[in-house]
Write a protein that holds these residues in place. Structure first.
Motif, mmCIF file in Angstrom:
data_model
loop_
_atom_site.group_PDB
_atom_site.id
_atom_site.type_symbol
_atom_site.label_atom_id
_atom_site.label_comp_id
_atom_site.label_asym_id
_atom_site.label_seq_id
_atom_site.Cartn_x
_atom_site.Cartn_y
_atom_site.Cartn_z
ATOM 1 N N ASP A 87 50.940 -20.848 -5.436
ATOM 2 C CA ASP A 87 50.429 -20.191 -6.722
ATOM 3 C C ASP A 87 51.540 -19.311 -7.255
ATOM 4 O O ASP A 87 51.646 -18.010 -7.460
ATOM 5 C CB ASP A 87 49.354 -19.079 -6.123
ATOM 6 N N ASP A 96 49.083 -24.430 -8.319
ATOM 7 C CA ASP A 96 48.811 -23.468 -9.254
ATOM 8 C C ASP A 96 50.281 -22.811 -9.616
ATOM 9 O O ASP A 96 50.770 -21.634 -9.409
ATOM 10 C CB ASP A 96 48.142 -22.305 -8.765
ATOM 11 N N ASN A 146 44.074 -25.686 -9.367
ATOM 12 C CA ASN A 146 42.977 -25.756 -10.417
ATOM 13 C C ASN A 146 43.811 -25.241 -11.554
ATOM 14 O O ASN A 146 43.206 -25.791 -12.797
ATOM 15 C CB ASN A 146 42.032 -24.810 -10.213
ATOM 16 N N HIS A 147 44.592 -24.313 -11.774
ATOM 17 C CA HIS A 147 45.129 -23.738 -12.963
ATOM 18 C C HIS A 147 46.151 -24.777 -13.600
ATOM 19 O O HIS A 147 46.350 -24.657 -14.878
ATOM 20 C CB HIS A 147 46.038 -22.507 -12.745
ATOM 21 N N HIS A 166 44.886 -27.011 -1.786
ATOM 22 C CA HIS A 166 44.618 -25.715 -2.722
ATOM 23 C C HIS A 166 42.993 -25.830 -2.513
ATOM 24 O O HIS A 166 42.386 -26.488 -3.160
ATOM 25 C CB HIS A 166 45.044 -26.363 -4.049
ATOM 26 N N HIS A 192 45.949 -20.801 -3.340
ATOM 27 C CA HIS A 192 44.664 -20.564 -4.212
ATOM 28 C C HIS A 192 43.936 -19.057 -3.772
ATOM 29 O O HIS A 192 43.770 -18.091 -4.615
ATOM 30 C CB HIS A 192 43.244 -21.582 -3.755
HETATM 31 FE FE FE Z 1 44.115 -21.760 -7.592
#
Ligand code: FE
Length: 528
Positions: free
Chosen positions: A47, A93, A125-126, A226, A265
């Motif tokens: 992240d 991320d 996800n990002h 993640h 995450h």
């Molecule tokens: Fe994330």
């Protein structure tokens, strides 16, 4: 005489013993030179969220800056130069954060990471914040390995990114590194629109599959995961390690054979690694404020990690020299986008901070800005998870606002009935994804000690108690309107109209109406 005879006998015995010992040792060395303990150091991050420059983290220090890509690069370089048995791994991320990411759709971030000596990272996800097709375009520019084995092109068996794992051999030890995204986390925190062409499949199934494929080819298995609950976007930290990494603990229970999980995450650092079913689980507190260091001793005879040591120290900017190449490239990217980011918006008389559990100045601004754009609506809602960085008191620029709200989200107009609004506030009060930040005129009080689902004890909308059957006209982001961050009740709205107006634009317009913006707490969202 007797003594002398015994003495000679003893000498012969000792000589024979030494001879046999050395003979055995020599044979072992000859037959299998790799026998015994191998020391391996794994540096790790997760992240990073585009925090290319050192940042202020209020819960750690009000004066000293932390993190920064150029500092991380220096530490990785140093460790690798003094210890060849070093790997640097990351758990995804890296997009989404300060404006350098949003204004380049992540391109600058990949370019900078190319200088960081990364041995493998995964997809978070990002990475899909600017669309899944854009993610594919940008990730292809990476010169470091990226691995993911459970995100597929929608409705197919074709992997979105055609590399589920990678084998790296260090000092004779073969390490299989697998990359996976938790299915729940994927759908919990991506915007439907942005991941339209792809889907995440069950991580448990694919982890087992890849372990089977790797088992005879490697000595150790490392998972870059993640997954789980998203990191709290707040100006204060959180410390419940086991709760925040429960998904990783459970995954290790369900699937045997993973030696190490480096997870992202949750934005939850592990000063002590968690151990679940023999798997070591480690993570950092995100944003590059620490470079984790896991040192292991691997014994090839027992095929086990015999000793491990984890170090998770804050990376203070004033203690590390910047990597000069990386610093130069960061400045080049900043120059390219300066004309947009340096535009003045207003002066803030106090810091614009965030909170996951109650009202916050930044949350108020985002919600008020939407209502300012469409004043005929009853109120506006936004998610705490969408607020990514505090803004210091003083001059507020467009760049500051992009960093605070780095999503290309647009305003959506909805009609919801009172009971649906109640359900939304209750989901916020669970605190898995943070409370809903609200516009002026809304007053929501909840009690964290009450049962999940019945925590809200007061809700006033424009001077009147919330009525379950009444229809309310509500503004929110397209991310929430699609049910993002677990606010799935938004999907049941009676009507839904897209404006295609960016929330960021409403923030700039709204704040420009102030010469000086005075952040204050107004009792909009209260936790008792
Ligand atoms: Fe994330």
């Amino acid at each position: 005489m007797v003594f002398k005879k015994n003495n000679t006998l003893m000498r012969i015995r000792v000589f024979l013993f030494i001879l046999i010992f050395y003979a055995q040792y020599a044979v072992c060395q000859q037959i299998n030179p790799s026998i015994g303990e191998k020391k391996i150091t794994i540096l790790y991050t997760n992240d990073l969220h585009s925090h290319v420059e050192p940042l202020k983290v209020p819960w750690i220090s009000h004066t000293r800056l932390l993190g920064g890509f150029a500092n991380i690069a220096t530490l990785v370089k140093k460790e690798k130069a003094t210890n060849a048995n070093t790997l640097y791994l990351d758990a995804g991320d890296y997009f989404c954060g300060p404006y350098i990411s949003s204004l380049t759709n992540g391109e600058a971030i990949i370019d900078l990471m190319n200088y960081m000596n990364i041995d493998a990272t995964t997809i978070g996800n990002h990475e899909f914040d600017y669309g899944w097709e854009n993610a594919f375009t940008q990730l292809q520019k990476a010169t470091f390995p990226i691995i993911n084995g459970n995100i597929f092109l929608k409705g197919t068996e074709t992997l979105f990114w055609n590399q589920p794992y990678k084998i790296i051999t260090i000092d004779g030890v073969r390490i299989g590194i697998i990359g996976l995204h938790g299915k729940f986390a994927f759908y919990d925190t991506t915007s439907e629109e942005m991941v339209m062409g792809i889907e995440a499949k069950d991580e448990v199934f694919y982890l087992r599959k890849y372990i089977d494929e790797l088992n005879n080819k490697v000595d150790l298995i490392v998972l870059l995961a993640h997954q789980g609950i998203p990191g709290r976007q707040s100006s204060s930290g959180s410390t419940d390690v086991a709760r925040n990494l429960q998904t990783d603990i459970d995954l290790a229970q369900k699937v045997s054979g993973v030696d190490i999980i480096i997870t992202g995450h949750a934005h939850q650092g592990t000063p002590q690694p968690l151990v679940s079913n023999g798997t070591l689980i480690v993570s950092t507190d995100a944003l590059g404020i620490e470079l984790g260091k896991l040192e292991i001793s691997y014994n090839s005879e027992s095929d086990k990690i015999t000793v491990y040591k984890n170090t998770l120290d804050y990376l203070f900017d004033d203690e590390v020299e910047d990597d000069t190449t990386l610093l130069r490239v960061i400045n080049e990217w900043k120059q390219k986008i300066m004309s947009i980011t340096d535009e003045k918006v207003c002066i803030a008389s106090g810091a614009l901070t965030r909170s996951y559990s109650e009202e916050s100045p930044l949350g108020n601004i985002v919600a008020d800005a939407m209502l300012h754009a469409y004043p005929e609506y009853d109120f506006a809602l936004t998610n705490s998870g969408g607020l990514r960085q505090d803004v210091d008191a003083g001059l507020v620029t467009v760049g500051n606002l992009i960093s605070a709200f780095p999503f290309p989200n647009t305003v959506v107009q909805l009609e919801l009935i009172g009971s649906e609004i109640r359900a939304l506030f209750e989901h916020g009060a669970r605190l898995t994804n943070g409370v809903l930040q609200v516009s002026a005129g809304v007053e929501m009080v909840y009690d964290e000690k009450k049962m999940v689902g019945s925590r809200m004890i007061k809700c006033i909308i424009n001077g009147k108690p919330l009525e379950d059957r009444r229809i309310y006209r509500v503004l929110t982001s397209n991310f929430l309107a699609d049910g993002g961050d677990g606010f799935t009740t938004f999907r049941h709205a009676k009507s839904k109209k897209k404006t295609n107006i960016e929330i960021l634009q409403t923030m700039v317009t709204y704040l420009k109406t102030f010469d000086e913006y005075i952040p204050k707490k107004e009792g909009r969202v209260i936790k008792i």
